[in-house]
Design a protein around this motif. Structure first.
Motif, PDB file in Angstrom:
ATOM      1  N   THR A   1       0.832  -1.201   0.000  1.00  0.00           N
ATOM      2  CA  THR A   1       0.000   0.000   0.000  1.00  0.00           C
ATOM      3  C   THR A   1       0.864   1.248   0.000  1.00  0.00           C
ATOM      4  OG1 THR A   1      -1.757  -1.136   1.203  1.00  0.00           O
ATOM      5  CG2 THR A   1      -1.805   1.273   1.216  1.00  0.00           C
ATOM      6  N   LEU A   2       0.582   2.137  -0.935  1.00  0.00           N
ATOM      7  CA  LEU A   2       1.273   3.424  -1.011  1.00  0.00           C
ATOM      8  C   LEU A   2       0.231   4.534  -1.011  1.00  0.00           C
ATOM      9  CD1 LEU A   2       3.952   2.703  -3.773  1.00  0.00           C
ATOM     10  CD2 LEU A   2       4.318   2.823  -1.323  1.00  0.00           C
ATOM     11  N   HIS A   3       0.430   5.516  -0.176  1.00  0.00           N
ATOM     12  CA  HIS A   3      -0.434   6.694  -0.169  1.00  0.00           C
ATOM     13  C   HIS A   3       0.281   7.772  -0.976  1.00  0.00           C
ATOM     14  CE1 HIS A   3      -2.941   4.723   2.774  1.00  0.00           C
ATOM     15  NE2 HIS A   3      -1.888   4.534   3.550  1.00  0.00           N
ATOM     16  N   LEU A   4      -0.340   8.176  -2.069  1.00  0.00           N
ATOM     17  CA  LEU A   4       0.246   9.148  -3.005  1.00  0.00           C
ATOM     18  C   LEU A   4      -0.644  10.373  -3.027  1.00  0.00           C
ATOM     19  CD1 LEU A   4       1.069   6.623  -5.884  1.00  0.00           C
ATOM     20  CD2 LEU A   4       2.538   7.321  -3.985  1.00  0.00           C
ATOM     21  N   GLY A   5      -0.222  11.409  -2.289  1.00  0.00           N
ATOM     22  CA  GLY A   5      -1.096  12.557  -2.132  1.00  0.00           C
ATOM     23  C   GLY A   5      -2.354  12.127  -1.399  1.00  0.00           C
ATOM     24  N   SER A   6      -3.500  12.471  -1.963  1.00  0.00           N
ATOM     25  CA  SER A   6      -4.768  12.083  -1.336  1.00  0.00           C
ATOM     26  C   SER A   6      -5.300  10.762  -1.892  1.00  0.00           C
ATOM     27  CB  SER A   6      -5.814  13.187  -1.535  1.00  0.00           C
ATOM     28  OG  SER A   6      -6.072  13.402  -2.909  1.00  0.00           O
ATOM     29  N   LYS A   7      -4.511  10.102  -2.749  1.00  0.00           N
ATOM     30  CA  LYS A   7      -4.924   8.833  -3.335  1.00  0.00           C
ATOM     31  C   LYS A   7      -4.236   7.667  -2.626  1.00  0.00           C
ATOM     32  CE  LYS A   7      -5.636  10.906  -7.909  1.00  0.00           C
ATOM     33  NZ  LYS A   7      -5.374  10.815  -9.363  1.00  0.00           N
ATOM     34  N   THR A   8      -4.885   6.531  -2.637  1.00  0.00           N
ATOM     35  CA  THR A   8      -4.300   5.309  -2.086  1.00  0.00           C
ATOM     36  C   THR A   8      -4.204   4.279  -3.195  1.00  0.00           C
ATOM     37  OG1 THR A   8      -5.099   5.696   0.170  1.00  0.00           O
ATOM     38  CG2 THR A   8      -4.615   3.413  -0.455  1.00  0.00           C
ATOM     39  N   PHE A   9      -2.977   3.837  -3.465  1.00  0.00           N
ATOM     40  CA  PHE A   9      -2.725   2.825  -4.483  1.00  0.00           C
ATOM     41  C   PHE A   9      -2.164   1.580  -3.814  1.00  0.00           C
ATOM     42  CE2 PHE A   9      -1.955   5.720  -8.454  1.00  0.00           C
ATOM     43  CZ  PHE A   9      -3.279   6.133  -8.393  1.00  0.00           C
ATOM     44  N   VAL A  10      -2.599   0.437  -4.293  1.00  0.00           N
ATOM     45  CA  VAL A  10      -2.053  -0.838  -3.847  1.00  0.00           C
ATOM     46  C   VAL A  10      -1.258  -1.429  -5.014  1.00  0.00           C
ATOM     47  CG1 VAL A  10      -2.573  -3.166  -3.052  1.00  0.00           C
ATOM     48  CG2 VAL A  10      -3.911  -1.226  -2.201  1.00  0.00           C
ATOM     49  N   PHE A  11       0.041  -1.554  -4.831  1.00  0.00           N
ATOM     50  CA  PHE A  11       0.902  -2.100  -5.876  1.00  0.00           C
ATOM     51  C   PHE A  11       0.858  -3.620  -5.810  1.00  0.00           C
ATOM     52  CE2 PHE A  11       1.980   2.135  -6.375  1.00  0.00           C
ATOM     53  CZ  PHE A  11       2.967   2.346  -7.315  1.00  0.00           C
ATOM     54  N   LEU A  12       0.583  -4.237  -6.943  1.00  0.00           N
ATOM     55  CA  LEU A  12       0.480  -5.692  -7.044  1.00  0.00           C
ATOM     56  C   LEU A  12       1.823  -6.246  -7.503  1.00  0.00           C
ATOM     57  CD1 LEU A  12      -3.044  -5.859  -8.756  1.00  0.00           C
ATOM     58  CD2 LEU A  12      -2.488  -5.800  -6.310  1.00  0.00           C
ATOM     59  N   ASN A  13       2.462  -7.008  -6.634  1.00  0.00           N
ATOM     60  CA  ASN A  13       3.839  -7.440  -6.864  1.00  0.00           C
ATOM     61  C   ASN A  13       3.967  -8.891  -7.316  1.00  0.00           C
ATOM     62  OD1 ASN A  13       4.624  -4.875  -5.783  1.00  0.00           O
ATOM     63  ND2 ASN A  13       4.442  -5.721  -3.721  1.00  0.00           N
ATOM     64  N   SER A  14       2.869  -9.604  -7.447  1.00  0.00           N
ATOM     65  CA  SER A  14       2.935 -10.994  -7.892  1.00  0.00           C
ATOM     66  C   SER A  14       1.849 -11.260  -8.928  1.00  0.00           C
ATOM     67  CB  SER A  14       2.775 -11.956  -6.709  1.00  0.00           C
ATOM     68  OG  SER A  14       1.412 -12.098  -6.343  1.00  0.00           O
ATOM     69  N   SER A  15       2.125 -12.211  -9.801  1.00  0.00           N
ATOM     70  CA  SER A  15       1.144 -12.576 -10.828  1.00  0.00           C
ATOM     71  C   SER A  15      -0.120 -13.150 -10.210  1.00  0.00           C
ATOM     72  CB  SER A  15       1.753 -13.593 -11.799  1.00  0.00           C
ATOM     73  OG  SER A  15       2.790 -13.007 -12.546  1.00  0.00           O
ATOM     74  N   ARG A  16       0.030 -13.825  -9.082  1.00  0.00           N
ATOM     75  CA  ARG A  16      -1.139 -14.432  -8.440  1.00  0.00           C
ATOM     76  C   ARG A  16      -2.161 -13.378  -8.041  1.00  0.00           C
ATOM     77  NH1 ARG A  16      -3.557 -15.627  -3.686  1.00  0.00           N
ATOM     78  NH2 ARG A  16      -2.125 -14.299  -2.501  1.00  0.00           N
ATOM     79  N   VAL A  17      -1.722 -12.345  -7.320  1.00  0.00           N
ATOM     80  CA  VAL A  17      -2.689 -11.336  -6.879  1.00  0.00           C
ATOM     81  C   VAL A  17      -3.121 -10.458  -8.053  1.00  0.00           C
ATOM     82  CG1 VAL A  17      -1.903 -11.342  -4.481  1.00  0.00           C
ATOM     83  CG2 VAL A  17      -0.867  -9.736  -6.097  1.00  0.00           C
ATOM     84  N   ALA A  18      -2.230 -10.254  -9.029  1.00  0.00           N
ATOM     85  CA  ALA A  18      -2.615  -9.476 -10.212  1.00  0.00           C
ATOM     86  C   ALA A  18      -3.754 -10.181 -10.941  1.00  0.00           C
ATOM     87  CB  ALA A  18      -1.422  -9.296 -11.142  1.00  0.00           C
ATOM     88  N   THR A  19      -3.672 -11.494 -11.062  1.00  0.00           N
ATOM     89  CA  THR A  19      -4.735 -12.263 -11.703  1.00  0.00           C
ATOM     90  C   THR A  19      -6.034 -12.162 -10.922  1.00  0.00           C
ATOM     91  OG1 THR A  19      -3.143 -13.816 -12.648  1.00  0.00           O
ATOM     92  CG2 THR A  19      -5.421 -14.559 -12.487  1.00  0.00           C
ATOM     93  N   GLU A  20      -5.939 -12.262  -9.609  1.00  0.00           N
ATOM     94  CA  GLU A  20      -7.135 -12.222  -8.764  1.00  0.00           C
ATOM     95  C   GLU A  20      -7.812 -10.855  -8.800  1.00  0.00           C
ATOM     96  OE1 GLU A  20      -8.713 -14.518  -7.047  1.00  0.00           O
ATOM     97  OE2 GLU A  20      -7.340 -16.154  -7.534  1.00  0.00           O
ATOM     98  N   ILE A  21      -7.039  -9.790  -8.714  1.00  0.00           N
ATOM     99  CA  ILE A  21      -7.604  -8.439  -8.604  1.00  0.00           C
ATOM    100  C   ILE A  21      -7.940  -7.841  -9.971  1.00  0.00           C
ATOM    101  CG2 ILE A  21      -7.158  -6.074  -7.856  1.00  0.00           C
ATOM    102  CD1 ILE A  21      -7.601  -7.927  -5.523  1.00  0.00           C
ATOM    103  N   ILE A  22      -7.036  -7.947 -10.908  1.00  0.00           N
ATOM    104  CA  ILE A  22      -7.204  -7.278 -12.204  1.00  0.00           C
ATOM    105  C   ILE A  22      -8.033  -8.105 -13.177  1.00  0.00           C
ATOM    106  CG2 ILE A  22      -6.034  -6.233 -14.170  1.00  0.00           C
ATOM    107  CD1 ILE A  22      -5.657  -4.743 -11.508  1.00  0.00           C
ATOM    108  N   ASN A  23      -7.756  -9.386 -13.264  1.00  0.00           N
ATOM    109  CA  ASN A  23      -8.468 -10.224 -14.235  1.00  0.00           C
ATOM    110  C   ASN A  23      -9.789 -10.754 -13.692  1.00  0.00           C
ATOM    111  OD1 ASN A  23      -6.399  -9.792 -16.019  1.00  0.00           O
ATOM    112  ND2 ASN A  23      -5.527 -11.841 -15.899  1.00  0.00           N
ATOM    113  N   LYS A  24      -9.767 -11.404 -12.554  1.00  0.00           N
ATOM    114  CA  LYS A  24     -10.977 -12.040 -12.048  1.00  0.00           C
ATOM    115  C   LYS A  24     -11.990 -11.041 -11.496  1.00  0.00           C
ATOM    116  CE  LYS A  24      -8.826 -16.499 -11.022  1.00  0.00           C
ATOM    117  NZ  LYS A  24      -8.593 -17.546  -9.983  1.00  0.00           N
ATOM    118  N   ARG A  25     -11.516  -9.875 -11.066  1.00  0.00           N
ATOM    119  CA  ARG A  25     -12.419  -8.844 -10.556  1.00  0.00           C
ATOM    120  C   ARG A  25     -12.438  -7.636 -11.491  1.00  0.00           C
ATOM    121  NH1 ARG A  25     -10.479 -11.803  -6.542  1.00  0.00           N
ATOM    122  NH2 ARG A  25     -11.741 -12.196  -4.671  1.00  0.00           N
ATOM    123  N   GLY A  26     -12.238  -7.899 -12.783  1.00  0.00           N
ATOM    124  CA  GLY A  26     -12.157  -6.828 -13.767  1.00  0.00           C
ATOM    125  C   GLY A  26     -13.402  -5.969 -13.852  1.00  0.00           C
TER     126      GLY A  26
END
Length: 535
Positions: free
Chosen positions: A94-119
């Motif tokens: 988790t990175l807080h960038l200004g007033s935004k909150t971004f979660v950086f996805l560092n593995s293919s497993r979570v990238a698949t779960e968050i970006i693809n399966k919950r597209g």
């Protein structure tokens, strides 16, 4: 109370400088505290239902700014050390960038779960008032468009992936790559310039319908459209504190908007100079086949955007397709210098399929399924030294609960390409064999550089075909060696001069004859000679 007030007045009388200095810093502290509370990042606020976010660990960052400076440094430094290091927090950071909150996805497993399966719920973009607003002419840049506006240009661009269009475009890609081989042969020291010409010519013909005939100034302006746009994302404070526009008085906001408005006008004018001649030919019936003629301006496609929308859709395709292809080709040259054994293996495969020496022919897209090592090498080039260390955020439109974490709606999920590439065993080595897994002919499978989910880059197959042709023909016909000292992590992606020293020679006289014969047969040998004379 009276005594305290008297003491305060006495102190002010006896120590006026110290009193007013202390008062000033107290006011500054109170203002700073109020701003910090007002611009508190999404991930540190309670939700409307009172539910508190539960996010993955990450650096605390600076007050108000959060981790903005670290991310900026991580993007700018080509070794991407800071971005790779985020994986020490786990598969998500988790990175807080200004007033935004971004979660950086560092593995293919979570990238698949968050970006693809919950597209369906991670399909949005966060708002960037400058980059996706002012500079992009009111959100017309599809890369950062909000979901509702993005759907129509996305629908139009899907035609790029249809079989009939890909076949036509493939013919053009083969022709342009044949000219590139001739340019390598005629002027090898300017290989990096030839890459830019090739990448621009291919996408120019696909998007606008004609072979490119642009001046150096026009090409430089087009490249600067990309450079200025991408740099604006990290240099405009308002993009990271969008509420500033609403908080500040109009007399402060207007000069700020005007300070970026010149770039919007300049960018718009550059696009118009490329767009208007093409549109005119479509209108008078003299335009050749193209994305503009057959999709954007064709009545049967029922494209609902106005003329500016169509112009931005076409010109962004030109932007993206030219600059990225050029940079990946430069990475391929660096890989050839650093890991010649992989390129020797690729040459053996091409020789086996396409013949050798006097019996050789140029590889074509018809050889795609038979040159799987070349396909794997294309993917490894993009993993080994990624041209983009992160992708634009995928912002959630609903709350997401995932593996014990609670992500509130509005959380941005970022594919950390720099860290994802490190998942490979011995990541700094160039090993195409790691992609020989049955999916090597699908460049988007397991490789996140094109993004993922519903917002994956629609042109990834076009890019794959261009890179396949160039790499197969390069390893077949040319030898590359270092021409001086270099650093394999310093690729100077945006340099217009030679990014690193390369000694490029044709393999032998048989391949010199093959290139000249094929270039003359394709009608591009004279064009290659003209390019040589211009440069």
């Amino acid at each position: 109370m009276t005594t305290s007030r008297s003491e305060l007045l006495s102190f002010r009388t006896q120590h006026p400088f110290l009193f007013y200095t202390s008062a000033f810093f107290l006011v500054v502290l109170l203002l700073f505290t109020a701003l910090a509370e007002y611009f508190k990042p999404l991930g540190k606020r309670k939700g409307k239902d009172g539910k508190v976010p539960h996010l993955p660990p990450g650096p605390s960052g600076l007050p108000i700014l959060g981790s903005l400076l670290d991310v900026k440094e991580g993007i700018e430094h080509q070794d991407h050390t800071k971005l790779k290091a985020l994986s020490r927090y786990g598969e998500m950071t988790t990175l807080h960038l200004g007033s935004k909150t971004f979660v950086f996805l560092n593995s293919s497993r979570v990238a698949t779960e968050i970006i693809n399966k919950r597209g369906s719920t991670t399909n949005e973009r966060s708002f960037y008032p400058v980059s996706s607003g002012i500079i992009s002419h009111n959100h017309r840049r599809s890369l950062l468009m909000h979901q509702a506006a993005w759907a129509e240009p996305r629908r139009a661009m899907h035609s790029l992936l249809s079989g009939s269009h890909l076949k036509l475009y493939g013919t053009w890609q083969e022709l342009e790559s044949t000219q590139l081989l001739a340019e390598y042969l005629l002027q090898p020291k300017l290989w990096h310039r030839h890459h830019y010409r090739y990448a621009n010519s291919v996408i120019h013909r696909i998007a606008l319908g004609e072979r490119m005939a642009k001046s150096s100034k026009e090409l430089e302006d087009m490249q600067n459209c990309v450079t200025y746009f991408t740099s604006s994302i990290m240099t405009s404070a308002v993009d990271w504190f969008p509420d500033l526009e609403r908080l500040l008085p109009w007399w402060f906001v207007q000069p700020w908007r005007l300070s970026w408005g010149w770039l919007d006008k300049w960018n718009y004018d550059v696009y118009k100079r490329w767009w208007d001649p093409v549109k005119k030919k479509v209108e008078n019936g003299t335009a050749p086949p193209s994305f503009v003629r057959d999709v954007l301006l064709h009545p049967d496609t029922k494209y609902t955007g106005d003329d500016d929308d169509a112009m931005y859709a076409a010109m962004q395709l030109v932007e993206a397709g030219s600059d990225t292809t050029r940079m990946v080709l430069n990475v391929a040259f660096m890989a050839a210098l650093e890991h010649p054994n992989a390129f020797r293996k690729a040459r053996e495969e091409v020789d086996r399929v396409c013949g050798k020496d006097a019996n050789a022919r140029l590889p074509t897209l018809a050889d795609f399924e038979d040159l799987k090592y070349i396909c794997a090498m294309t993917k490894e080039v993009m993993r080994w030294r990624p041209i983009l260390p992160i992708t634009p955020d995928h912002t959630s439109t609903k709350d997401i609960d995932f593996e014990g974490y609670h992500f509130p709606a509005g959380t941005g999920f970022v594919l950390n390409i720099a860290a994802l590439g490190e998942e490979a065993r011995d990541p700094d080595s160039f090993v195409p064999e790691r992609w020989l897994d049955g999916h090597e002919t699908n460049i988007a499978h397991g490789l996140w550089l094109f993004g993922g989910g519903r917002r994956i880059c629609v042109g990834y197959r076009l890019a794959q075909n261009s890179l396949f042709l160039l790499l197969s023909r390069l390893v077949q016909s040319f030898d590359l060696k270092p021409a001086g000292p270099y650093n394999s992590r310093r690729l100077h992606f945006h340099a217009t001069s030679e990014p690193f020293p390369v000694d490029m020679t044709v393999r032998n006289k048989h391949y010199e004859k093959l290139i000249l014969t094929e270039a003359e047969r394709a009608g591009v040998l004279e064009d290659a000679k003209l390019e040589r004379d211009k440069l």
